[in-house]
Design a protein around this motif. Sequence first.
Motif, PDB file in Angstrom:
ATOM      1  N   ASN A 334       0.818  -1.222   0.000  1.00  0.00           N
ATOM      2  CA  ASN A 334       0.000   0.000   0.000  1.00  0.00           C
ATOM      3  C   ASN A 334       0.846   1.265   0.000  1.00  0.00           C
ATOM      4  N   VAL A 335       2.076   1.167  -0.518  1.00  0.00           N
ATOM      5  CA  VAL A 335       2.947   2.339  -0.556  1.00  0.00           C
ATOM      6  C   VAL A 335       2.327   3.417  -1.437  1.00  0.00           C
ATOM      7  N   ARG A 336       2.233   4.627  -0.891  1.00  0.00           N
ATOM      8  CA  ARG A 336       1.713   5.768  -1.643  1.00  0.00           C
ATOM      9  C   ARG A 336       2.582   6.980  -1.310  1.00  0.00           C
ATOM     10  N   LEU A 337       3.655   7.157  -2.049  1.00  0.00           N
ATOM     11  CA  LEU A 337       4.559   8.267  -1.782  1.00  0.00           C
ATOM     12  C   LEU A 337       4.564   9.292  -2.913  1.00  0.00           C
ATOM     13  N   GLY A 338       3.607   9.212  -3.800  1.00  0.00           N
ATOM     14  CA  GLY A 338       3.513  10.202  -4.867  1.00  0.00           C
ATOM     15  C   GLY A 338       4.638  10.074  -5.868  1.00  0.00           C
ATOM     16  N   PRO A 339       5.061  11.186  -6.455  1.00  0.00           N
ATOM     17  CA  PRO A 339       6.068  11.145  -7.518  1.00  0.00           C
ATOM     18  C   PRO A 339       7.383  10.467  -7.132  1.00  0.00           C
ATOM     19  N   PRO A 340       7.902  10.627  -5.878  1.00  0.00           N
ATOM     20  CA  PRO A 340       9.175   9.954  -5.597  1.00  0.00           C
ATOM     21  C   PRO A 340       9.096   8.430  -5.679  1.00  0.00           C
ATOM     22  N   LEU A 341       7.910   7.874  -5.369  1.00  0.00           N
ATOM     23  CA  LEU A 341       7.753   6.424  -5.390  1.00  0.00           C
ATOM     24  C   LEU A 341       6.293   6.078  -5.663  1.00  0.00           C
ATOM     25  N   PRO A 342       5.851   6.195  -6.911  1.00  0.00           N
ATOM     26  CA  PRO A 342       4.462   5.849  -7.235  1.00  0.00           C
ATOM     27  C   PRO A 342       4.228   4.358  -7.062  1.00  0.00           C
ATOM     28  N   ALA A 343       2.999   3.992  -6.803  1.00  0.00           N
ATOM     29  CA  ALA A 343       2.670   2.596  -6.488  1.00  0.00           C
ATOM     30  C   ALA A 343       3.115   1.640  -7.586  1.00  0.00           C
ATOM     31  N   HIS A 344       2.975   2.050  -8.847  1.00  0.00           N
ATOM     32  CA  HIS A 344       3.288   1.129  -9.935  1.00  0.00           C
ATOM     33  C   HIS A 344       4.790   0.923 -10.125  1.00  0.00           C
ATOM     34  N   ARG A 345       5.625   1.690  -9.389  1.00  0.00           N
ATOM     35  CA  ARG A 345       7.072   1.539  -9.509  1.00  0.00           C
ATOM     36  C   ARG A 345       7.691   0.841  -8.301  1.00  0.00           C
ATOM     37  N   VAL A 346       6.876   0.504  -7.301  1.00  0.00           N
ATOM     38  CA  VAL A 346       7.419  -0.118  -6.089  1.00  0.00           C
ATOM     39  C   VAL A 346       8.030  -1.479  -6.409  1.00  0.00           C
ATOM     40  N   GLU A 347       7.340  -2.277  -7.218  1.00  0.00           N
ATOM     41  CA  GLU A 347       7.849  -3.600  -7.566  1.00  0.00           C
ATOM     42  C   GLU A 347       9.199  -3.502  -8.278  1.00  0.00           C
ATOM     43  N   LEU A 348       9.312  -2.608  -9.239  1.00  0.00           N
ATOM     44  CA  LEU A 348      10.574  -2.439  -9.956  1.00  0.00           C
ATOM     45  C   LEU A 348      11.672  -1.957  -9.019  1.00  0.00           C
ATOM     46  N   ALA A 349      11.326  -1.025  -8.139  1.00  0.00           N
ATOM     47  CA  ALA A 349      12.319  -0.511  -7.196  1.00  0.00           C
ATOM     48  C   ALA A 349      12.813  -1.611  -6.275  1.00  0.00           C
ATOM     49  N   LEU A 350      11.894  -2.448  -5.797  1.00  0.00           N
ATOM     50  CA  LEU A 350      12.286  -3.535  -4.906  1.00  0.00           C
ATOM     51  C   LEU A 350      13.169  -4.542  -5.630  1.00  0.00           C
ATOM     52  N   ARG A 351      12.821  -4.864  -6.864  1.00  0.00           N
ATOM     53  CA  ARG A 351      13.664  -5.792  -7.622  1.00  0.00           C
ATOM     54  C   ARG A 351      15.065  -5.221  -7.803  1.00  0.00           C
ATOM     55  N   GLY A 352      15.147  -3.916  -8.032  1.00  0.00           N
ATOM     56  CA  GLY A 352      16.455  -3.289  -8.170  1.00  0.00           C
ATOM     57  C   GLY A 352      17.282  -3.421  -6.906  1.00  0.00           C
ATOM     58  N   LEU A 353      16.677  -3.208  -5.750  1.00  0.00           N
ATOM     59  CA  LEU A 353      17.395  -3.357  -4.478  1.00  0.00           C
ATOM     60  C   LEU A 353      17.854  -4.790  -4.268  1.00  0.00           C
ATOM     61  N   ILE A 354      16.995  -5.743  -4.600  1.00  0.00           N
ATOM     62  CA  ILE A 354      17.357  -7.155  -4.434  1.00  0.00           C
ATOM     63  C   ILE A 354      18.501  -7.521  -5.371  1.00  0.00           C
ATOM     64  N   ASP A 355      18.404  -7.088  -6.628  1.00  0.00           N
ATOM     65  CA  ASP A 355      19.443  -7.424  -7.607  1.00  0.00           C
ATOM     66  C   ASP A 355      20.797  -6.855  -7.225  1.00  0.00           C
ATOM     67  N   HIS A 356      20.809  -5.709  -6.532  1.00  0.00           N
ATOM     68  CA  HIS A 356      22.070  -5.087  -6.137  1.00  0.00           C
ATOM     69  C   HIS A 356      22.485  -5.468  -4.714  1.00  0.00           C
ATOM     70  N   SER A 357      21.870  -6.511  -4.175  1.00  0.00           N
ATOM     71  CA  SER A 357      22.218  -7.051  -2.850  1.00  0.00           C
ATOM     72  C   SER A 357      22.017  -6.039  -1.732  1.00  0.00           C
ATOM     73  N   LEU A 358      21.166  -5.051  -1.951  1.00  0.00           N
ATOM     74  CA  LEU A 358      20.887  -4.069  -0.913  1.00  0.00           C
ATOM     75  C   LEU A 358      19.797  -4.545   0.038  1.00  0.00           C
TER      76      LEU A 358
END
Length: 718
Positions: A334-358
């Motif tokens: 239910n992340v709703r942070l507006g332009p810095p992190l729109p809901a439809h980009r949360v999945e991509l952002a999380l995959r990026g963190l996982i891929d970079h071992s963060l």
Amino acid sequence: MTDRNDGRATDQGRVYQASGDQHITEHHHHGSAWTGPDSVRHPPIGRAPAILRDRGELIERLKAAVTEGAGSTVFVLHGLGGCGKTAVACTIFGHATRERGRVGLWVNASDQASLRAGMLAVAADRGAGDGELMAARNGLRAAADLVWDRLDRSDVPWLLVLDNADDPAVLRDGGWLRTSPRGTVLVTTRQAAGHWWPAAELLHVDVLPREEAAQVLRDLAPGTGSAEDAAAIADSLGRLPLALTLAGGFLAHQVIDPWTMEEYGRRLQERPDPIELIDQGAIGAGGDSRHLVSGTWQLSLNSLAGQNLPEAVTLLRLLACWSNDPLPLSLLANVRLGPPLPAHRVELALRGLIDHSLTELVPSDIRCLRTHGVLLDSVARVTPASERDPLAAAAAGLLLHALPATPERGLRDSLLTALAPHVLGLLRRVITWPETTIGTAESAATCALRLATAQHRSGDYASALAMAEQATVLARQRLGDDHLLVLRLRQRIGKATDRLGRLDEAAGLHRELLDDLERVCGPEALDTLTTCLHLSRPLVWIDRLAEALGLMHRAVAGRAAQLGPWHPLTLEARACLLELPPGPELDREAPAGPELVADCRRELGPDHPITLSAELNCAGALLGAGRHAEALLLARRALAAHEHRFGTAYPITLAARSLLSNVLHTVGEDQEAIEHAEIVREWRERVLGPEHPWTTGIRDKLRRYRRSLAEATSSDPA
């Protein structure tokens, strides 16, 4: 001329600077201006680690890859920055060169310029001539083809280490990563996504186990503390090898006023910015941020931004509002942070963190991810001040969405357990971020209050007490002693203490709170009246009935005056009057029981928790008043209703079962009474412990029931 890649190579006094991948700009100099690697035969990391802790299995696997005849393989060491991937590679490099007779070749693969310069130096080492190198530098021949041709034709087997390959695209562009029967390739990277490494064997490098992490500190700073001191520091540092190395270096190199490990651990806990203290252990790091906890992960974040994933940075800053314990993935739905992190980009952002071992996914009863605590503290440290309150407010909102607003809405115990450290983590972050508003601090405290209430309702009184106590300490620092949320957290402390059987202590806590509520909110305030009820309960059990009864009547009258006679809170207070032990006081209150049950059913419905509680208390009152048949009928109905509403293991359901066993014993049905009491005993011993007053009480009842059954059986003429 200069260019953004700053890639340089020399040939006979000339410096060739790469602009992009292929174009060469020529500079003429008198003398050498070589800025490529001084040597590819030695790891450029200073002194190699003397001992690697907890890497035995990994080292043995890699040693097998450099035995005689081994080749045509690529191994990828991946993991969080600071986990010691380069240290492992350095150890294998030394083993391959000293004990296996291999040529060791070490290339920095962190960027295109460094990789290109290093790989051309590898080609030169393996016999490439000046003309071949000149052609490669001038773009007349593919540089990677030259390198791998020379590696394939090497007269001795080799080990090629491609260190810090955190952007795999650098290796892919130009075809730098290949295999050869003459050698083995070892890559170190933070990039864990398997699609970047086809046909390679991926080996994860994690943080150290507790004992080995403590030993690292004792290796680096002998004589500064005990094994227990070292283990405590290791826990504070999340057992991250880089942080351990920095802490050990700090302790070992102090001259004027050396600290012990105990002192270092205390300073870590006291400092609002522990990362600054950790980084003080860096010696000769220069400008290499990989050697500093505060900077090592910025490389990965820069890479994510370069891959058009700036939302990953925002998501990591959001994660930094919580704890480093496993975080339920459902919280991010239910992340709703507006332009810095729109809901439809949360999945991509999380995959990026996982891929970079963060961050990483972890196995659990519920799907979770875990992010290293030192990383979270580092990210929180550099989060822009303007973003802190919106991030903390969003983190609180996500927790509030996941936690029940009212006690009637239950949560799975596993989810309550998983959310607890993140509620406290948010409160701590709110304190260390002075930019957060009082409203955000209140939201964080509300999370703690909801969680403690839900834990209490689930029967986990010890966790409810721990949550309320820790949250009270934290919330006071930002909201003050007299804030209503702080006072309500103290209510939870008193209630949990009561349920844990510490009745005198609970009475003292409630009495102190009652004085504060009367001063802050007034004697007729609803929170004050609620504490009157809370105080009356332990007073009943420690035989101070007159005082308890006075507090109950005060609560009933006060709630009725403010809310009306049929309000749920008024009916709840009336139900408390039926919990008195047998005696004159109960005899006066018991006749009102059936009327109260009828009122609750009419006003709230038959399945409302207050209706069910009124039925249960009424059954107990009827039993105490000697109306056994009515008590048995109502007790059976109360147990069935509680099982249907809450399940068989819910605390109030077990209380209903215990009451039914009392009634059954009273009417001579000892066998059934024993069956119900055994269920209650098993649960209370497992959850509350064998010495809790409720546990010892049910065991005493069982002994009486069995004795009564034995006497009845022996006297039976049949």
